[in-house]
Design a protein around this motif. Sequence first.
Motif, PDB file in Angstrom:
ATOM      1  N   ALA A 272     101.560 -18.081  29.278  1.00  7.10           N
ATOM      2  CA  ALA A 272     101.069 -19.135  29.937  1.00  7.10           C
ATOM      3  C   ALA A 272      99.408 -19.432  29.422  1.00  7.10           C
ATOM      4  O   ALA A 272      98.804 -20.457  29.214  1.00  7.10           O
ATOM      5  CB  ALA A 272     100.938 -18.963  31.797  1.00  7.10           C
ATOM      6  N   ILE A 273      98.919 -18.261  29.102  1.00 10.90           N
ATOM      7  CA  ILE A 273      97.520 -18.143  28.636  1.00 10.90           C
ATOM      8  C   ILE A 273      97.405 -18.719  27.291  1.00 10.90           C
ATOM      9  O   ILE A 273      96.740 -19.737  26.875  1.00 10.90           O
ATOM     10  CB  ILE A 273      96.937 -16.603  28.503  1.00 10.90           C
ATOM     11  CG1 ILE A 273      96.732 -16.232  29.984  1.00 10.90           C
ATOM     12  CG2 ILE A 273      95.513 -16.715  27.798  1.00 10.90           C
ATOM     13  CD1 ILE A 273      96.744 -14.773  29.992  1.00 10.90           C
ATOM     14  N   PHE A 274      98.388 -18.687  26.471  1.00 14.77           N
ATOM     15  CA  PHE A 274      98.645 -19.311  25.263  1.00 14.77           C
ATOM     16  C   PHE A 274      98.663 -20.629  25.214  1.00 14.77           C
ATOM     17  O   PHE A 274      98.170 -21.468  24.565  1.00 14.77           O
ATOM     18  CB  PHE A 274      99.823 -18.491  24.283  1.00 14.77           C
ATOM     19  CG  PHE A 274     100.103 -19.197  22.970  1.00 14.77           C
ATOM     20  CD1 PHE A 274      99.264 -18.930  21.878  1.00 14.77           C
ATOM     21  CD2 PHE A 274     101.084 -20.130  22.723  1.00 14.77           C
ATOM     22  CE1 PHE A 274      99.440 -19.324  20.511  1.00 14.77           C
ATOM     23  CE2 PHE A 274     101.205 -20.800  21.695  1.00 14.77           C
ATOM     24  CZ  PHE A 274     100.451 -20.220  20.466  1.00 14.77           C
ATOM     25  N   LEU A 275      99.453 -21.105  26.105  1.00 13.50           N
ATOM     26  CA  LEU A 275      99.919 -22.555  26.229  1.00 13.50           C
ATOM     27  C   LEU A 275      98.419 -23.249  26.753  1.00 13.50           C
ATOM     28  O   LEU A 275      98.199 -24.453  26.253  1.00 13.50           O
ATOM     29  CB  LEU A 275     101.022 -22.757  27.353  1.00 13.50           C
ATOM     30  CG  LEU A 275     102.284 -22.506  26.848  1.00 13.50           C
ATOM     31  CD1 LEU A 275     103.280 -22.665  27.940  1.00 13.50           C
ATOM     32  CD2 LEU A 275     102.607 -23.374  25.593  1.00 13.50           C
ATOM     33  N   VAL A 276      97.916 -22.555  27.495  1.00 10.01           N
ATOM     34  CA  VAL A 276      96.462 -23.248  27.982  1.00 10.01           C
ATOM     35  C   VAL A 276      95.516 -23.279  26.983  1.00 10.01           C
ATOM     36  O   VAL A 276      94.791 -24.586  26.545  1.00 10.01           O
ATOM     37  CB  VAL A 276      95.865 -22.455  29.334  1.00 10.01           C
ATOM     38  CG1 VAL A 276      94.412 -23.045  29.649  1.00 10.01           C
ATOM     39  CG2 VAL A 276      96.801 -22.696  30.594  1.00 10.01           C
ATOM     40  N   GLY A 277      95.502 -22.321  26.009  1.00  5.66           N
ATOM     41  CA  GLY A 277      94.676 -22.342  24.893  1.00  5.66           C
ATOM     42  C   GLY A 277      95.021 -23.197  23.908  1.00  5.66           C
ATOM     43  O   GLY A 277      94.200 -24.142  23.254  1.00  5.66           O
ATOM     44  N   ALA A 278      96.223 -23.703  23.688  1.00  5.81           N
ATOM     45  CA  ALA A 278      96.767 -24.423  22.847  1.00  5.81           C
ATOM     46  C   ALA A 278      96.482 -26.004  23.326  1.00  5.81           C
ATOM     47  O   ALA A 278      96.252 -26.762  22.365  1.00  5.81           O
ATOM     48  CB  ALA A 278      98.457 -24.421  22.573  1.00  5.81           C
ATOM     49  N   VAL A 279      96.783 -26.360  24.325  1.00  5.15           N
ATOM     50  CA  VAL A 279      96.419 -27.568  25.117  1.00  5.15           C
ATOM     51  C   VAL A 279      95.062 -27.998  24.792  1.00  5.15           C
ATOM     52  O   VAL A 279      94.598 -28.925  24.555  1.00  5.15           O
ATOM     53  CB  VAL A 279      96.754 -27.622  26.515  1.00  5.15           C
ATOM     54  CG1 VAL A 279      96.433 -28.992  27.134  1.00  5.15           C
ATOM     55  CG2 VAL A 279      98.405 -27.635  26.824  1.00  5.15           C
ATOM     56  N   LEU A 280      94.167 -26.727  25.236  1.00  5.65           N
ATOM     57  CA  LEU A 280      92.588 -27.093  25.228  1.00  5.65           C
ATOM     58  C   LEU A 280      92.417 -27.410  23.599  1.00  5.65           C
ATOM     59  O   LEU A 280      91.458 -28.059  23.206  1.00  5.65           O
ATOM     60  CB  LEU A 280      91.959 -25.830  25.470  1.00  5.65           C
ATOM     61  CG  LEU A 280      91.742 -25.727  27.140  1.00  5.65           C
ATOM     62  CD1 LEU A 280      91.265 -24.552  27.383  1.00  5.65           C
ATOM     63  CD2 LEU A 280      91.348 -26.827  27.773  1.00  5.65           C
ATOM     64  N   LEU A 281      92.898 -26.918  22.684  1.00 10.03           N
ATOM     65  CA  LEU A 281      92.976 -26.962  21.253  1.00 10.03           C
ATOM     66  C   LEU A 281      93.179 -28.308  20.845  1.00 10.03           C
ATOM     67  O   LEU A 281      92.541 -28.895  20.078  1.00 10.03           O
ATOM     68  CB  LEU A 281      93.604 -25.870  20.499  1.00 10.03           C
ATOM     69  CG  LEU A 281      93.367 -26.098  18.849  1.00 10.03           C
ATOM     70  CD1 LEU A 281      91.958 -25.877  18.580  1.00 10.03           C
ATOM     71  CD2 LEU A 281      94.331 -25.005  18.129  1.00 10.03           C
ATOM     72  N   PHE A 282      94.118 -28.752  21.339  1.00 10.28           N
ATOM     73  CA  PHE A 282      94.768 -30.279  20.895  1.00 10.28           C
ATOM     74  C   PHE A 282      93.798 -31.274  21.629  1.00 10.28           C
ATOM     75  O   PHE A 282      93.485 -32.077  21.068  1.00 10.28           O
ATOM     76  CB  PHE A 282      96.170 -30.248  21.466  1.00 10.28           C
ATOM     77  CG  PHE A 282      97.184 -29.746  20.695  1.00 10.28           C
ATOM     78  CD1 PHE A 282      97.316 -29.728  19.405  1.00 10.28           C
ATOM     79  CD2 PHE A 282      98.163 -28.960  21.170  1.00 10.28           C
ATOM     80  CE1 PHE A 282      98.276 -29.211  18.610  1.00 10.28           C
ATOM     81  CE2 PHE A 282      99.017 -28.342  20.298  1.00 10.28           C
ATOM     82  CZ  PHE A 282      99.096 -28.351  19.163  1.00 10.28           C
ATOM     83  N   MET A 283      93.231 -30.949  22.789  1.00 11.34           N
ATOM     84  CA  MET A 283      92.400 -31.656  23.600  1.00 11.34           C
ATOM     85  C   MET A 283      91.047 -31.860  22.554  1.00 11.34           C
ATOM     86  O   MET A 283      90.466 -33.064  22.476  1.00 11.34           O
ATOM     87  CB  MET A 283      92.084 -31.494  25.024  1.00 11.34           C
ATOM     88  CG  MET A 283      93.372 -31.258  25.680  1.00 11.34           C
ATOM     89  SD  MET A 283      93.025 -30.965  27.413  1.00 11.34           S
ATOM     90  CE  MET A 283      92.146 -32.450  28.158  1.00 11.34           C
ATOM     91  N   SER A 284      90.705 -30.958  22.011  1.00 12.81           N
ATOM     92  CA  SER A 284      89.373 -30.735  21.377  1.00 12.81           C
ATOM     93  C   SER A 284      89.533 -31.318  19.726  1.00 12.81           C
ATOM     94  O   SER A 284      88.620 -31.826  19.124  1.00 12.81           O
ATOM     95  CB  SER A 284      88.532 -29.495  21.294  1.00 12.81           C
ATOM     96  OG  SER A 284      89.463 -28.561  20.666  1.00 12.81           O
ATOM     97  N   ASN A 285      91.016 -31.098  19.140  1.00  9.89           N
ATOM     98  CA  ASN A 285      91.228 -31.579  18.058  1.00  9.89           C
ATOM     99  C   ASN A 285      92.695 -32.196  17.908  1.00  9.89           C
ATOM    100  O   ASN A 285      93.510 -31.619  17.623  1.00  9.89           O
ATOM    101  CB  ASN A 285      91.160 -30.093  17.020  1.00  9.89           C
ATOM    102  CG  ASN A 285      91.397 -30.954  15.527  1.00  9.89           C
ATOM    103  OD1 ASN A 285      91.276 -32.003  15.048  1.00  9.89           O
ATOM    104  ND2 ASN A 285      91.757 -29.678  14.811  1.00  9.89           N
ATOM    105  N   PRO A 286      92.733 -33.583  18.151  1.00 10.15           N
ATOM    106  CA  PRO A 286      93.929 -34.227  18.394  1.00 10.15           C
ATOM    107  C   PRO A 286      94.818 -34.079  17.133  1.00 10.15           C
ATOM    108  O   PRO A 286      95.939 -34.141  17.128  1.00 10.15           O
ATOM    109  CB  PRO A 286      93.636 -35.749  18.727  1.00 10.15           C
ATOM    110  CG  PRO A 286      92.364 -35.268  19.399  1.00 10.15           C
ATOM    111  CD  PRO A 286      91.626 -34.273  18.716  1.00 10.15           C
TER     112      PRO A 286
END
Length: 412
Positions: free
Chosen positions: A167-181
């Motif tokens: 879950a922590i990895f998924l949250v970090g991944a989504v935040l990464l995509f939001m900052s770098n689409p």
Amino acid sequence: MAFLDTESTLLLIGVLLLTTVLAGSLSSRFGLPALIGFLGLGMLAGVEGPGGISFDNFVLAQAVGIASLIFILFSGGLDTDWRDVKRVAGPALIMATIGVLISAGVVAVSAVFLLGVTPAQAALLGAIIASTDAAAVFAILRSTGLDLHGDVPALIEVESGSNDPMAIFLVGAVLLFMSNPSASPFALAPDFMIQMVMGALTGVGIGFAMPEILKRGGYRQGGLAFVISIAAALIAFGAAELLSGNGFLAAYLAGLVAGNRHYAAKRTVSTFQDGMAWLAQVAMFLTLGLLVTPSQLGPVIVPGLAITAILMFVARPISVFVCLAPFRQFGWRAKIFISWAGLRGAVPIVLATFPIVAGVDGAFAIFNVVFFVVLLSSVIQGPTINWVAKRLAIGDHYDRASARQRALEDIH
């Protein structure tokens, strides 16, 4: 609230901790998870409650949450029998990874249509509430006297201890995509493997080292053994993170390995770490309760009800039935119970602070929705777990003939 001197601050912290424990004990008497009492006391002590404490430091709350989760997971590992882990390692690993991904995906798709949020915000919400909290489940089972045996309780425990990293990895991944689409999802796969492998290696290494230090140093009883156990939990997390591993997985595995080895101070260390885990839960939920402004929960009631319903009746059951399909030892009764036992707790609320700290649009609304979902899940699923177990004939309240009949039904 005016600034308090050191003495008054320490007195206030002590009173809050004691009152929070009493509130948690009171909620448990009514069949509710203790976290309801912890969170409720935090809200009462907050800016809109009688306490009037103004607290909106999400960075500090996140730090308290992370530190608390380290000891909660480490203590959970210490109390987990390796024989149980071996029996359910396969299904638990699948549920802790693929199951979390399925739950997050179902919630995300539902949120787009039900809440009208952007796909990125929906994915973030799904990732945040994808992990479960077995501590609340077993606290309720112990308080009601229902004794579960076999693979079902072991699976719930091992899954909850190992699904937080995903879950922590998924949250970090989504935040990464939001900052770098423009980032590629495939680029994250190696990073995920590195996090899991390095976290596992670090945790196993620390788990072997702690008992050796206790044995070779002659720390049979007393305070120094406690200090070493605290150091082991913190070193496991910190070392794993510095090595690009998952610190939470390392903390859990360090406790698991150490808890299944023999050393003189094992019982006292386990008892002490159990106390540390409870202190961590009290501090974490009290802090998170202080963050919440009750008047802001009104607008999220309808979205919260919708997401809770999807989570309890669609996302969790789908993930459980899909992940456990290859494992014949889990019949349909066990799968339904495991689905209902997927309470949400500490981790989703802590993860909900990550988007706020990162400055994501709509992060405060996501935090309030997550908080509401955790409360609702605890209030609905918590008191009914015992009833569901009895209705499904799970546990020791039923005779052997009924058990044999249920086994035949499950086979067919």
